[in-house]
Structures are given as structure tokens and as C-alpha cells.
Design an enzyme around this catalytic site. Structure first.
Site, PDB file in Angstrom:
ATOM      1  N   HIS A 123      52.120  39.202 -45.945  1.00 41.16           N
ATOM      2  CA  HIS A 123      50.731  39.669 -46.102  1.00 41.16           C
ATOM      3  C   HIS A 123      49.659  38.640 -45.777  1.00 41.16           C
ATOM      4  O   HIS A 123      48.509  39.010 -45.613  1.00 41.16           O
ATOM      5  CB  HIS A 123      50.546  40.178 -47.540  1.00 41.16           C
ATOM      6  CG  HIS A 123      49.295  40.969 -47.786  1.00 41.16           C
ATOM      7  ND1 HIS A 123      48.843  41.952 -46.938  1.00 41.16           N
ATOM      8  CD2 HIS A 123      48.413  40.939 -48.820  1.00 41.16           C
ATOM      9  CE1 HIS A 123      47.743  42.489 -47.431  1.00 41.16           C
ATOM     10  NE2 HIS A 123      47.454  41.894 -48.567  1.00 41.16           N
TER      11      HIS A 123
ATOM     12  N   HIS B 244      53.618  43.113 -37.069  1.00 41.84           N
ATOM     13  CA  HIS B 244      52.405  43.630 -36.420  1.00 41.84           C
ATOM     14  C   HIS B 244      52.583  43.926 -34.933  1.00 41.84           C
ATOM     15  O   HIS B 244      51.785  43.494 -34.093  1.00 41.84           O
ATOM     16  CB  HIS B 244      51.249  42.661 -36.630  1.00 41.84           C
ATOM     17  CG  HIS B 244      50.647  42.749 -37.998  1.00 41.84           C
ATOM     18  ND1 HIS B 244      49.997  43.863 -38.458  1.00 41.84           N
ATOM     19  CD2 HIS B 244      50.626  41.857 -39.033  1.00 41.84           C
ATOM     20  CE1 HIS B 244      49.591  43.669 -39.700  1.00 41.84           C
ATOM     21  NE2 HIS B 244      49.968  42.462 -40.081  1.00 41.84           N
TER      22      HIS B 244
ATOM     23  N   ASP C 211      55.398  39.733 -41.901  1.00 44.20           N
ATOM     24  CA  ASP C 211      54.627  40.618 -41.016  1.00 44.20           C
ATOM     25  C   ASP C 211      55.060  40.465 -39.559  1.00 44.20           C
ATOM     26  O   ASP C 211      55.227  39.346 -39.058  1.00 44.20           O
ATOM     27  CB  ASP C 211      53.141  40.284 -41.105  1.00 44.20           C
ATOM     28  CG  ASP C 211      52.534  40.618 -42.458  1.00 44.20           C
ATOM     29  OD1 ASP C 211      53.233  40.478 -43.473  1.00 44.20           O
ATOM     30  OD2 ASP C 211      51.346  40.986 -42.490  1.00 44.20           O
TER      31      ASP C 211
ATOM     32  N   ASP D 263      54.403  45.688 -42.813  1.00 45.27           N
ATOM     33  CA  ASP D 263      53.427  45.459 -41.745  1.00 45.27           C
ATOM     34  C   ASP D 263      54.123  45.336 -40.390  1.00 45.27           C
ATOM     35  O   ASP D 263      54.105  44.289 -39.736  1.00 45.27           O
ATOM     36  CB  ASP D 263      52.552  44.237 -42.045  1.00 45.27           C
ATOM     37  CG  ASP D 263      51.373  44.592 -42.946  1.00 45.27           C
ATOM     38  OD1 ASP D 263      51.396  45.676 -43.552  1.00 45.27           O
ATOM     39  OD2 ASP D 263      50.438  43.774 -43.059  1.00 45.27           O
TER      40      ASP D 263
ATOM     41  N   ASN E  98      50.787  47.098 -46.367  1.00 43.47           N
ATOM     42  CA  ASN E  98      49.500  47.796 -46.421  1.00 43.47           C
ATOM     43  C   ASN E  98      49.138  48.473 -45.103  1.00 43.47           C
ATOM     44  O   ASN E  98      48.314  49.391 -45.071  1.00 43.47           O
ATOM     45  CB  ASN E  98      48.377  46.850 -46.857  1.00 43.47           C
ATOM     46  CG  ASN E  98      48.164  45.711 -45.892  1.00 43.47           C
ATOM     47  OD1 ASN E  98      49.098  44.971 -45.571  1.00 43.47           O
ATOM     48  ND2 ASN E  98      46.948  45.522 -45.425  1.00 43.47           N
ATOM     49  N   HIS E  99      49.765  48.060 -44.005  1.00 47.34           N
ATOM     50  CA  HIS E  99      49.497  48.715 -42.721  1.00 47.34           C
ATOM     51  C   HIS E  99      50.366  49.938 -42.487  1.00 47.34           C
ATOM     52  O   HIS E  99      50.147  50.646 -41.494  1.00 47.34           O
ATOM     53  CB  HIS E  99      49.654  47.721 -41.573  1.00 47.34           C
ATOM     54  CG  HIS E  99      48.436  46.896 -41.349  1.00 47.34           C
ATOM     55  ND1 HIS E  99      47.519  47.152 -40.356  1.00 47.34           N
ATOM     56  CD2 HIS E  99      47.964  45.825 -42.025  1.00 47.34           C
ATOM     57  CE1 HIS E  99      46.536  46.265 -40.418  1.00 47.34           C
ATOM     58  NE2 HIS E  99      46.785  45.449 -41.425  1.00 47.34           N
TER      59      HIS E  99
END
Length: 368
Positions: A247, A52, A50, A78, A110-111
Site C-alpha cells: 500500500h 499496479h 503492489d 493492488d 484498495n484498488h
């Protein structure tokens, strides 16, 4: 605008014009639509978890792991939300993919979702950076529908953002999923980006439920948790030897489950600019030779927090005020939350599930 000119601007964290973003997204769609749901690559490769929107930390990765195209990179998803530079982060990856398609591989997390990004920062960031209109957000979230779901390295290592699914026993079942859409609330596609391994917290995970499966509904509100027996069966049926995924926040940058059968890679140091965690990239030289390159946050992040913003402004920037900002603040005040980095339930997207669970469990997360 030529790709090299775009890269020059993006490496300086400069925004590209909207018309350029639109053209680049169109080109990338043409490229990604030709890729299977499951791509195959070979070592050596560096695996990234990730990000982000922590753009400067991604630049740090290219410093310690090697620049593109010298290094072959697999990103596990992500890319956006929470960090202050989600637009710059995803745009740099898009242009790198277009410029060096065989050296950059992008999975869906999932993002990479319209629903999630409207609540956890990316939508608002796009509005703020592009004059209040949502067109850039629309171009980029359309791209998310084209990202592949899984990757297999050296025909033996299965890579995915989240985890396994009771609806998937074989790789061939993943290949026939219709991925060109918004991530659904349930089903195989949702499980691949939402599920988590769970080793110690719930021993019943290694005992079948009434359907004969070894899964339990995830406290995140989507996906499942799964134990060792699920992993062993999946690997055996598909002639694989281990799983790499992202995740979940890991204080040390990575976490190993089930004696090495599953590894979580986390690549956003000091997550949300205040969690204090380390990050890592997994440098895989061959199927049996690998190294966790652990690193801390980029200096720019420290300057950002110390000199540019107070805590309240920072929180405003990394979260949509509508999306339970008070609960996020409450989380950070709870020193026991994710103390070992191994458990970090999502702030649940499904409001009815969230309300029921948050009432009985204050250990909420900020949507990994």
C-alpha cells in the site's frame, strides 16, 4: 479454452477473448466464495506487494522468485491501475489461481474497487482493449468482491493490504465482515485496505484520542494512520508476532516499522514508469528466516518508455484524463515528494476532502 492454453497466451501478454474472460471469472467466483475472509497458509511463501498493472515486472518476479507452482505466492493486492497492462496482470493471476489454487493466494487492495478503477486507468484500459465496451471491466470488478481480506502465515504473521482499524481488535471480527461488495467509504473493511502505519511523522499517534484509541484519520481521505501501541495491542490480543502489508511506495522496495513489528513490501519498480524506485518480494522460509529479494524494473519497461511513447502519451495511458492529470504531473515535478519513500498520501477519492487538503498541501500522490 483450457487453463494451460490461457496461461501460454497470457505469459506472452496476449489478451484472452471476452467470452473466455467471462467463463474464467465465473469459475473463480465459485472458488473464492468458499474462502474465509481470513485465510491461513504455511511457509515457505513469497509475499508480493503492489503490482499496479506492471505486467512485465510481475513476470520478472516469477523469474527471480521462482515459477508457479514451484513457489508459493501471497499477493497483497493492488493488481490494477496506473500500469499499462492491468488487464494482462489480473488475468494472469486469475488463471494461475484457477490452475494452482493452493500456490497462489490473492488479497484485496484498495484498488480492487469499481470506484477507484473508473478514475485511475483500469476502466479505460478495459474499454480500449475490448472494443469500447465495459463488460470485461464488469466481470473483473465483480471478481474483486470475492477476494479475501487478510492472510495469516504459520498462525503468527498477519498479512493485509493496508493496515489496522479502530473497528477491529480481533481476527474473529474480520471473519464476520461482509466482504462480497464494493469497498465502502469507511468502516472495518475500508480500514483494512486503506490504513497506514506512521512511525516518525506524528508522535501523537502513540497517545489515545478521546475514544481511547490510538488512531488518527488518514490524510488519504479513507482509513487511518496508527502507531506502535496499536500494533503491539493487536499482535498481543491475537497472539501474532508481526504484520506484513503493502500500500505504500518504498524507494528501496520495502520498509520496516516499529523495530520489525510491521513491514511494507512494494513490488512495482520504477512506479508509473518514472519514479525510479526499487521493488522487492519477501521470501519467507520460516517464521524466523526471510529475505528481501530486491529488484529493478524489467527491460521491457525501459523499451516501452524509450521507444514506444513520449512522456505525454505515457501519462495519458496511465491516468484517466478526467482524474486530475495536471495534479499528477505537478507531483512528479516536485522533487521533495516522497523523497524517503515513507510518506505518500493518496490523491483523495472523496472530492470534497481532496479539494480541502490539496489546497493546503501540494504533496499529493498518484493513488497508491
Amino acid at each position: 479454452m483450457e487453463l494451460d492454453e490461457c496461461l501460454e497466451r497470457l505469459y506472452k501478454a496476449q489478451l484472452l477473448p471476452e467470452v473466455t474472460v467471462r467463463a474464467l471469472c465465473f469459475k473463480l467466483k465459485e472458488m473464492l466464495v468458499k474462502e474465509s475472509n481470513v485465510i491461513h497458509i504455511q511457509t515457505p511463501v513469497t509475499v508480493v506487494g503492489d503490482m499496479h498493472g506492471q505486467f512485465h515486472d510481475m513476470l520478472e518476479i516469477f523469474q527471480i522468485g521462482g515459477p508457479v507452482p514451484d513457489t508459493n505466492y501471497l499477493f497483497l493486492g493492488d493488481y490494477v491501475d496506473r500500469g499499462l497492462y492491468s488487464v494482462e496482470t489480473i488475468m494472469l493471476l486469475i488463471v494461475l489461481k484457477l490452475r494452482y489454487p493452493s500456490r497462489i493466494h490473492l488479497l484485496r487492495g484498495n484498488h480492487e474497487s469499481r470506484q477507484i478503477t473508473q478514475s485511475y486507468g483500469f476502466y479505460t484500459e478495459c474499454l480500449n482493449k475490448y472494443g469500447g465496451n465495459s463488460r470485461v471491466w464488469q466481470y473483473l470488478t465483480d471478481i474483486f468482491d470475492y477476494l479475501v481480506l487478510c492472510c495469516i502465515i504459520d498462525d503468527e504473521i498477519f498479512c493485509v493490504h493496508g493496515g489496522l482499524s479502530p473497528n477491529v481488535q480481533t481476527i474473529d471480527q474480520i471473519k464476520i465482515i461482509d466482504r462480497f461488495r464494493e469497498i465502502p467509504h469507511d468502516g472495518a473493511m475500508a480500514d483494512l485496505v486503506w490504513s497506514d502505519p506512521e512511525e516518525n511523522n506524528n508522535p501523537t499517534l502513540d497517545h489515545p484520542d478521546n475514544s481511547g484509541q490510538h488512531f488518527q484519520v488518514s490524510p488519504r481521505g479513507a482509513g487511518y494512520t496508527f502507531g506502535r501501541s496499536v500494533v503491539e495491542k493487536f499482535l498481543r490480543m491475537n497472539d501474532m508476532n508481526r504484520i506484513y502489508r503493502a500500500h505504500q511506495l518504498c524507494n528501496e522496495g520495502y520498509q520496516i516499522y516499529f523495530d520489525g513489528l510491521v513491514t511494507t513490501v512494494w513490488s512495482a519498480p520504477n512506479y508509473c514508469y518514472r519514479c525510479g524506485n526499487k521493488a522487492s518480494i519477501l521470501e519467507l522460509y520460516s517464521k524466523d528466516q526471510f529475505y528481501f529479494n530486491v529488484f529493478e524494473e524489467a527491460p521491457e519497461n525501459k523499451l516501452l518508455k524509450e521507444n514506444s511513447m513520449n512522456d505525454n502519451a505515457l501519462e495519458d495511458s496511465i491516468s484517466n484524463p478526467v482524474a486530475n492529470r495536471k495534479l499528477i504531473a505537478d507531483y512528479f515535478e516536485d522533487d521533495s515528494a516522497s523523497a524517503d519513500g515513507s510518506t505518500d498520501p493518496e490523491m483523495y477519492i472523496f472530492s470534497d476532502v481532496y479539494q480541502a487538503r490539496s489546497a493546503s498541501n501540494r504533496h499529493v500522490d498518484y493513488f497508491l
